[in-house]
Design an enzyme around this catalytic site. Structure first.
Site: not given
Ligand code: AMP
Length: 218
Positions: A13, A88, A127, A162, A173
């Protein structure tokens, strides 16, 4: 247009949101990117979020809600926006509903990027991303490697992984996604906003499919 993306980690996404944001000239608001910037800048929100991100679990709702409230009120969001990674969970979705009402805006569509669970792990662990924040180009060591060994094709900056894209965090995750975020599929389906896009395949074809799906709304 106000478009929201749902999809498990590794569903692609981020890549599609960036492309769509350029295509529609709308800001792309990625919760993960905003949090990583906050961590890097050692802001109070970043310092509070780091330990949750390092475990692959959700950061407490108030941090995200404050972050998005501030963003959505900025002039750059006045013509619309693309939300990636927020909300989320159902509590965040309810908060977003309230925030949109305050702003007198409605979601135009919720895109659910659907990818088979078995593919997600391979996608996440391979990734890579350009380390230059302004560029942020996405790569994959198997499916979309950079032309030069570890330099970005677009800006030449180094390619990095990352810190939470490690094998040991992927399981957590995906579990967090299935337990907390997947219920949003039903939440938005009930509101007749949900559109499903198959996220498995060639990124150009997925993007074309996405545009077709959104054009239906225009
Ligand atoms: P992402 O890059 O979207 O995979 O996000 C990386 C990490 O950020 C996630 O594993 C969560 O720890 C945190 N995170 C991202 N978006 C949210 C959200 N809307 N609510 C809570 N934690 C978030």
């Amino acid at each position: 247009m106000q478009i929201l993306f749902l999809g498990a980690p590794g569903a692609g996404k981020g890549t599609q949101c960036k492309r769509l944001a350029r295509h529609l000239a709308l800001p792309h608001l990625s919760s993960g990117d905003l949090l990583r910037e906050a961590v890097k800048a050692a802001t109070p929100a970043g310092l509070a979020a780091k330990s949750y991100m390092d475990k692959g679990i959700l950061v407490p709702d108030p941090i995200l809600i404050d972050m998005f409230r501030e963003k959505l009120y900025t002039p750059e969001c006045s013509k619309g926006f693309i939300l990636d990674g927020f909300p989320r969970n159902v509590a965040q979705a309810r908060n977003l509903d309230g925030l949109l009402e305050e702003l007198n805006r409605k979601l135009s569509a919720v895109i659910n990027m659907q990818v088979d669970d078995r593919l997600l792990s391979e996608r996440i662990t391979g990734r890579r991303v350009c380390s230059n924040k302004e560029c942020n180009a996405p790569y994959h060591i198997k499916f979309a490697p950079p032309k030069a060994d570890s330099a970005c094709d677009l800006c030449g900056a180094s390619i990095i992984r990352r810190s939470d894209d490690r094998e040991d965090l992927v399981v957590q995750r995906l579990k967090t996604y299935n337990e907390e975020t997947a219920p949003l599929i039903e939440y938005y389906d009930k509101r007749l906003l949900l559109r499903t896009v198959d996220g498995d395949g060639d990124p150009d074809e997925i993007f074309a499919d996405l545009l077709r799906t959104l054009q239906v709304l225009a």
